[in-house]
Write a protein that holds these residues in place. Structure first.
Motif, mmCIF file in Angstrom:
data_model
loop_
_atom_site.group_PDB
_atom_site.id
_atom_site.type_symbol
_atom_site.label_atom_id
_atom_site.label_comp_id
_atom_site.label_asym_id
_atom_site.label_seq_id
_atom_site.Cartn_x
_atom_site.Cartn_y
_atom_site.Cartn_z
ATOM 1 N N LEU A 39 -1.769 133.208 113.767
ATOM 2 C CA LEU A 39 -3.074 133.243 113.107
ATOM 3 C C LEU A 39 -3.566 131.832 112.784
ATOM 4 O O LEU A 39 -4.743 131.504 112.993
ATOM 5 C CB LEU A 39 -2.992 134.086 111.834
ATOM 6 C CG LEU A 39 -2.750 135.581 112.030
ATOM 7 C CD1 LEU A 39 -2.459 136.252 110.688
ATOM 8 C CD2 LEU A 39 -3.941 136.253 112.711
ATOM 9 N N ASP A 40 -2.666 130.988 112.297
ATOM 10 C CA ASP A 40 -3.055 129.623 111.952
ATOM 11 C C ASP A 40 -3.482 128.831 113.186
ATOM 12 O O ASP A 40 -4.498 128.118 113.169
ATOM 13 C CB ASP A 40 -1.894 128.898 111.263
ATOM 14 C CG ASP A 40 -1.679 129.356 109.829
ATOM 15 O OD1 ASP A 40 -2.603 129.946 109.252
ATOM 16 O OD2 ASP A 40 -0.580 129.119 109.294
ATOM 17 N N LYS A 41 -2.718 128.946 114.269
ATOM 18 C CA LYS A 41 -3.019 128.166 115.472
ATOM 19 C C LYS A 41 -4.295 128.657 116.164
ATOM 20 O O LYS A 41 -5.088 127.842 116.652
ATOM 21 C CB LYS A 41 -1.834 128.216 116.437
ATOM 22 C CG LYS A 41 -0.605 127.469 115.943
ATOM 23 C CD LYS A 41 -0.857 125.974 115.876
ATOM 24 C CE LYS A 41 0.342 125.214 115.309
ATOM 25 N NZ LYS A 41 1.557 125.337 116.120
ATOM 26 N N LEU B 245 -14.125 137.099 118.196
ATOM 27 C CA LEU B 245 -12.809 136.613 118.611
ATOM 28 C C LEU B 245 -11.828 136.649 117.439
ATOM 29 O O LEU B 245 -10.655 137.023 117.617
ATOM 30 C CB LEU B 245 -12.922 135.191 119.169
ATOM 31 C CG LEU B 245 -11.650 134.616 119.808
ATOM 32 C CD1 LEU B 245 -11.108 135.541 120.894
ATOM 33 C CD2 LEU B 245 -11.913 133.225 120.367
ATOM 34 N N ALA B 246 -12.283 136.280 116.249
ATOM 35 C CA ALA B 246 -11.406 136.344 115.083
ATOM 36 C C ALA B 246 -10.960 137.782 114.822
ATOM 37 O O ALA B 246 -9.786 138.051 114.534
ATOM 38 C CB ALA B 246 -12.111 135.778 113.847
ATOM 39 N N ALA B 247 -11.894 138.724 114.932
ATOM 40 C CA ALA B 247 -11.546 140.132 114.736
ATOM 41 C C ALA B 247 -10.579 140.606 115.806
ATOM 42 O O ALA B 247 -9.675 141.401 115.535
ATOM 43 C CB ALA B 247 -12.807 140.984 114.743
ATOM 44 N N GLY C 144 -10.197 125.479 110.655
ATOM 45 C CA GLY C 144 -9.537 124.613 109.695
ATOM 46 C C GLY C 144 -8.242 125.167 109.147
ATOM 47 O O GLY C 144 -7.697 126.152 109.633
ATOM 48 N N HIS C 145 -7.753 124.509 108.088
ATOM 49 C CA HIS C 145 -6.464 124.822 107.463
ATOM 50 C C HIS C 145 -6.697 125.173 106.003
ATOM 51 O O HIS C 145 -7.503 124.519 105.324
ATOM 52 C CB HIS C 145 -5.529 123.611 107.559
ATOM 53 C CG HIS C 145 -4.246 123.770 106.815
ATOM 54 N ND1 HIS C 145 -3.180 124.461 107.319
ATOM 55 C CD2 HIS C 145 -3.864 123.329 105.583
ATOM 56 C CE1 HIS C 145 -2.192 124.437 106.442
ATOM 57 N NE2 HIS C 145 -2.583 123.750 105.383
ATOM 58 N N PRO C 146 -6.028 126.224 105.468
ATOM 59 C CA PRO C 146 -5.111 127.138 106.158
ATOM 60 C C PRO C 146 -5.865 128.148 107.003
ATOM 61 O O PRO C 146 -6.905 128.680 106.607
ATOM 62 C CB PRO C 146 -4.378 127.820 105.001
ATOM 63 C CG PRO C 146 -5.356 127.784 103.861
ATOM 64 C CD PRO C 146 -6.110 126.496 104.011
ATOM 65 N N LEU D 24 -9.458 132.834 109.159
ATOM 66 C CA LEU D 24 -9.666 133.761 110.262
ATOM 67 C C LEU D 24 -10.017 135.152 109.736
ATOM 68 O O LEU D 24 -10.887 135.839 110.287
ATOM 69 C CB LEU D 24 -8.427 133.803 111.150
ATOM 70 C CG LEU D 24 -8.571 134.589 112.462
ATOM 71 C CD1 LEU D 24 -7.856 133.876 113.600
ATOM 72 C CD2 LEU D 24 -8.012 136.007 112.314
ATOM 73 N N GLU D 25 -9.373 135.566 108.656
ATOM 74 C CA GLU D 25 -9.692 136.878 108.074
ATOM 75 C C GLU D 25 -11.141 136.926 107.605
ATOM 76 O O GLU D 25 -11.847 137.924 107.815
ATOM 77 C CB GLU D 25 -8.754 137.187 106.909
ATOM 78 C CG GLU D 25 -8.993 138.560 106.285
ATOM 79 C CD GLU D 25 -8.036 138.888 105.156
ATOM 80 O OE1 GLU D 25 -8.061 140.042 104.692
ATOM 81 O OE2 GLU D 25 -7.267 137.990 104.739
#
Length: 354
Positions: free
Chosen positions: A165-167, A237-239, A175-177, A182-183
């Motif tokens: 998920l992070d990558k 794409l995130a979903a 970005g980070h985290p 992404l959620e």
């Protein structure tokens, strides 16, 4: 019985006071996200220096919030591993010093066991139960039979779910985290738009794999027009990534539930617990709730703040050990790796850290 606990295994500096009535009397936490965000991930030296610079202040604040002095605690616990070794050393050495100065027991806590036992702090879950431990560095399914008694049913053969998920979030410029970002981006997205794989789904057993999903996400990005992603492309794409990870975790957890049933490890009250940073994801929680409803199992997920790294879980795990008469010598050596099930076969991926 009261235990003071520290967490310094990655990029959260935390101190907490917990008692044996399952009450978190105090918790202080300093997030280092802003310090690491320019680098797109956690920088071990920066993390260790931050722990060193802030832990004493957080410990003093936690004791003040709890309304007690250092001599009022019955034990001092710290994450002894696994984790970034510089940070682990800071927490362990601080706990050793305070234990020595007060004559109290020192408790070296396995970070993974702290996650594993959090459900007993929040929901008083009885042994045995099935644990889905899912975070940035770890992805495992374990039969939790008692304090210090774990049987690994499955682990990742390459990357952890949280790392995936992070990558992928980083690929999308979130970005980070990355996981929480992404959620948020996935809200309202069409998870079916991109044909992303569900690695290991349909195979026997409970092992995980996520490296292929990262590669597929990169290929999906390459099909889109160059330049910044549109809001629609980003959401879809995130979903899709979130849906793929969720489907894999639910499928593997279902296999582990069957294994627990067949071995008699799910009696008398079959319970699935999810823990670790990814356990804060609401889409995953909803899917696991549905799985448990279908199978007739109880589902337990601690509050999101107790899923991510925190000191309350470390203090509680230390308290569980202290109640059994367990403690650790002051020559304990911090461990970058510390498996919960040392007899389980080794894997080449993130599961080795666990």
């Amino acid at each position: 019985m009261i235990v003071l606990g520290f967490e310094t295994s990655c990029d959260e500096t935390a101190a907490a006071v917990v008692d044996d009535s399952r009450r978190v009397r105090a918790q202080r936490l300093l997030s280092q996200h802003d310090a690491h965000r320019p680098y797109g991930g956690v920088v071990p030296e920066i993390a260790a220096r931050a722990h060193l610079g802030h832990l004493d202040r957080l410990v003093a604040g936690a004791l003040e919030e709890a309304g007690i002095g250092l001599t009022d605690v019955d034990g001092v616990a710290a994450t002894g591993g696994p984790g970034l070794i510089g940070g682990v050393i800071v927490g362990v050495m601080t706990a050793k010093a305070l234990a020595l100065a007060t004559g109290r027991p020192f408790l070296a806590v396995n970070h993974l066991e702290a996650h594993a036992l959090t459900a007993r702090l929040t929901d008083d879950v009885a042994f045995p139960y099935l644990l889905l431990l899912v975070s940035g560095g770890h992805c495992q399914l374990l039969a939790v039979r008692g304090v210090g008694d774990y049987r690994r049913l499955g682990t990742t053969v390459d990357d952890a779910a949280g790392e995936c998920l992070d990558k992928t979030a980083k690929m999308m410029g979130l970005g980070h985290p990355g996981g929480p970002a992404l959620e948020r981006a996935a809200q309202g997205g069409d998870a079916a738009r991109f044909a992303l794989p569900r690695p290991m789904v349909g195979r026997p057993g409970c092992d995980f794999s996520f490296s292929g999903l990262k590669t597929a996400t990169r290929h999906a990005l390459e099909t889109l027009p160059p330049g910044p992603l549109s809001d629609r492309d980003l959401a879809d794409l995130a979903a899709g990534v979130q849906g793929a990870v969720t489907d894999v975790l639910v499928n593997r957890a279902g296999h582990a539930m069957t294994m627990m049933d067949e071995a008699g490890d799910s009696e008398p009250a079959p319970t699935l617990v999810v823990a670790g940073g990814v356990a804060a994801n609401q889409t995953l929680r909803a899917a696991l709730t549905g799985l448990c409803d279908t199978r007739g199992w109880r589902f337990v997920a601690p509050a999101p703040a107790l899923c991510t790294d925190n000191a309350a879980m470390v203090a509680w795990a230390g308290l569980e050990r202290l109640r059994l008469g367990l403690s650790d010598p002051l020559d304990f050596r911090p461990r970058p790796r510390w498996p919960l099930d040392p007899d389980a076969p080794k894997r080449a991926g993130a599961g080795v850290k666990a």
